[in-house]
Design an enzyme around this catalytic site. Structure first.
Site, PDB file in Angstrom:
ATOM      1  N   LYS A  88      -2.567   3.324   1.994  1.00 14.54           N
ATOM      2  CA  LYS A  88      -3.778   2.794   2.618  1.00 14.54           C
ATOM      3  C   LYS A  88      -4.884   2.564   1.592  1.00 14.54           C
ATOM      4  O   LYS A  88      -5.715   1.660   1.761  1.00 14.54           O
ATOM      5  CB  LYS A  88      -4.253   3.727   3.735  1.00 14.54           C
ATOM      6  CG  LYS A  88      -3.317   3.722   4.944  1.00 14.54           C
ATOM      7  CD  LYS A  88      -3.139   2.313   5.508  1.00 14.54           C
ATOM      8  CE  LYS A  88      -2.269   2.264   6.748  1.00 14.54           C
ATOM      9  NZ  LYS A  88      -2.145   0.903   7.309  1.00 14.54           N
ATOM     10  N   ALA A 132      -1.801   7.023  -0.180  1.00 11.48           N
ATOM     11  CA  ALA A 132      -1.673   6.104  -1.312  1.00 11.48           C
ATOM     12  C   ALA A 132      -1.507   4.667  -0.841  1.00 11.48           C
ATOM     13  O   ALA A 132      -2.084   3.732  -1.405  1.00 11.48           O
ATOM     14  CB  ALA A 132      -0.494   6.518  -2.191  1.00 11.48           C
ATOM     15  N   TYR A 141       1.296   8.023   2.666  1.00  9.82           N
ATOM     16  CA  TYR A 141       0.455   7.239   3.575  1.00  9.82           C
ATOM     17  C   TYR A 141      -0.925   6.987   2.970  1.00  9.82           C
ATOM     18  O   TYR A 141      -1.427   5.858   2.983  1.00  9.82           O
ATOM     19  CB  TYR A 141       0.319   7.967   4.911  1.00  9.82           C
ATOM     20  CG  TYR A 141      -0.388   7.156   5.980  1.00  9.82           C
ATOM     21  CD1 TYR A 141       0.268   6.131   6.645  1.00  9.82           C
ATOM     22  CD2 TYR A 141      -1.712   7.417   6.318  1.00  9.82           C
ATOM     23  CE1 TYR A 141      -0.363   5.389   7.630  1.00  9.82           C
ATOM     24  CE2 TYR A 141      -2.360   6.678   7.299  1.00  9.82           C
ATOM     25  CZ  TYR A 141      -1.691   5.670   7.947  1.00  9.82           C
ATOM     26  OH  TYR A 141      -2.331   4.924   8.911  1.00  9.82           O
ATOM     27  N   VAL A 192       8.053  -7.471   8.147  1.00  7.91           N
ATOM     28  CA  VAL A 192       6.994  -7.806   7.188  1.00  7.91           C
ATOM     29  C   VAL A 192       7.417  -7.543   5.752  1.00  7.91           C
ATOM     30  O   VAL A 192       6.759  -8.012   4.819  1.00  7.91           O
ATOM     31  CB  VAL A 192       5.691  -7.039   7.496  1.00  7.91           C
ATOM     32  CG1 VAL A 192       5.108  -7.451   8.837  1.00  7.91           C
ATOM     33  CG2 VAL A 192       5.891  -5.519   7.432  1.00  7.91           C
ATOM     34  N   ASN A 209      -1.542  -5.677  10.467  1.00  9.80           N
ATOM     35  CA  ASN A 209      -1.640  -4.395  11.154  1.00  9.80           C
ATOM     36  C   ASN A 209      -0.381  -3.548  11.029  1.00  9.80           C
ATOM     37  O   ASN A 209      -0.452  -2.329  11.164  1.00  9.80           O
ATOM     38  CB  ASN A 209      -1.939  -4.665  12.643  1.00  9.80           C
ATOM     39  CG  ASN A 209      -1.767  -3.447  13.502  1.00  9.80           C
ATOM     40  OD1 ASN A 209      -2.577  -2.529  13.487  1.00  9.80           O
ATOM     41  ND2 ASN A 209      -0.684  -3.417  14.282  1.00  9.80           N
ATOM     42  N   ARG A 254       2.989  -3.018  19.900  1.00  9.29           N
ATOM     43  CA  ARG A 254       2.591  -1.720  20.432  1.00  9.29           C
ATOM     44  C   ARG A 254       1.364  -1.212  19.684  1.00  9.29           C
ATOM     45  O   ARG A 254       0.945  -1.788  18.679  1.00  9.29           O
ATOM     46  CB  ARG A 254       3.728  -0.700  20.331  1.00  9.29           C
ATOM     47  CG  ARG A 254       4.059  -0.252  18.912  1.00  9.29           C
ATOM     48  CD  ARG A 254       5.063   0.885  18.940  1.00  9.29           C
ATOM     49  NE  ARG A 254       5.156   1.549  17.640  1.00  9.29           N
ATOM     50  CZ  ARG A 254       5.701   2.752  17.474  1.00  9.29           C
ATOM     51  NH1 ARG A 254       6.201   3.400  18.511  1.00  9.29           N
ATOM     52  NH2 ARG A 254       5.755   3.311  16.284  1.00  9.29           N
TER      53      ARG A 254
END
Length: 273
Positions: A153, A151, A149, A59, A85, A13
């Site tokens: 990325k 941190a 989030y 993952v 991703n 998606r």
């Protein structure tokens, strides 16, 4: 890209699914993995043909990725591109967020990328392939309620930079994608629009197709830095210079009001028995 094999995590998606569709429509082959097995099946049914395949995989579990990549090679004979991703988004203030939410974001967004890179290196070494890692504008511009989030990325960008240096001698190129806020289901599901809905210009949200086109072009050209849209390039490339400006614009566009409301709602949920 004709006949190139692209392995995409979180590929059932959002940006991952859109990228897989573009790969197939341009003559490539896509192997998608996702935690949602039903969504993987639906993606295969939607695109059809012999150029799309996939399986369920978590993952956060290295063994899942190793098995998935082995299945991809068995099906298509090689892996030319791996796109890390898969990611999740949660919102919450540092003061009140559930520590489990912090751990979950780090597990998927950071450990998941690490696991994907590790599992993929032998396959990319064989094809002198390309690794694309999805970071975010959030790696450079740190907005409230996004501590976990942002941190994650920033960590992902660091992993990409290190992998690029470590794998260069194997002929493997590494790209890092920095999309701005994108109108995907993930954004909508956490009601992130309450914070960014009024943002315009460089901070305005874009449609998924724009980011997917940049991701695909990055694969074609084996780019090291993919920024979508290009107008946010200064924010990504020189973030320290823009932090104060970004914070000021954010306040002007309503984030301070949204933050107060969000924190009040959080506090109420903590107090409520």
């Amino acid at each position: 890209m004709k006949n190139k094999v692209v392995f995409v995590t979180g590929g059932a998606r959002g940006l991952g699914a859109g990228l897989a569709a573009r790969v197939v429509s341009n003559g490539g082959k896509a192997f998608v993995v996702d935690l949602n097995a039903e969504a993987v099946f639906e993606q295969g049914e939607l695109l059809g043909g012999d150029s799309i395949a996939g399986c369920q995989a978590n993952v956060c579990k290295p063994a899942d990725l190793e098995l998935a990549m082995a299945e991809c090679k068995e099906r298509f004979g090689r892996i030319d591109v791996i796109v890390a991703n898969a990611g999740i988004l949660k919102m919450g203030s540092i003061e009140h967020m559930n520590p489990a939410d912090f751990d979950a974001v780090m597990q998927v967004n950071v450990h998941g990328v690490f696991n994907t890179i590790r599992a993929g290196i032998p396959y990319l070494r064989e094809t002198r392939g390309y690794l694309q890692i999805i970071s975010s504008l959030a790696a450079a511009i740190h907005t409230p309620l996004m501590g976990h989030y942002a941190a994650s990325k920033a960590a992902v960008e660091a992993l990409a930079d290190v992998a690029r240096q470590e794998l260069a001698s194997d002929g493997i190129d590494v790209g890092c994608v920095h999309p701005t806020f994108t109108n995907t289901a993930m954004i909508q599901e956490v009601n992130a629009g309450v914070l960014w809905g009024g943002h315009k210009g460089a901070f305005g949200a874009v449609e998924p197709e724009q980011v997917i086109a940049s991701m695909y072009r990055g694969i074609e050209k084996r780019q090291r830095k993919i920024i979508a849209p290009k107008t946010i390039a200064p924010l990504v490339l020189a973030p320290g210079l823009f932090h104060r400006v970004a914070e000021g614009l954010s306040r002007l566009q309503g984030s301070e009001k949204a933050l107060k409301k969000f924190k009040a709602d959080e506090q109420e949920s903590v107090i409520r028995p």
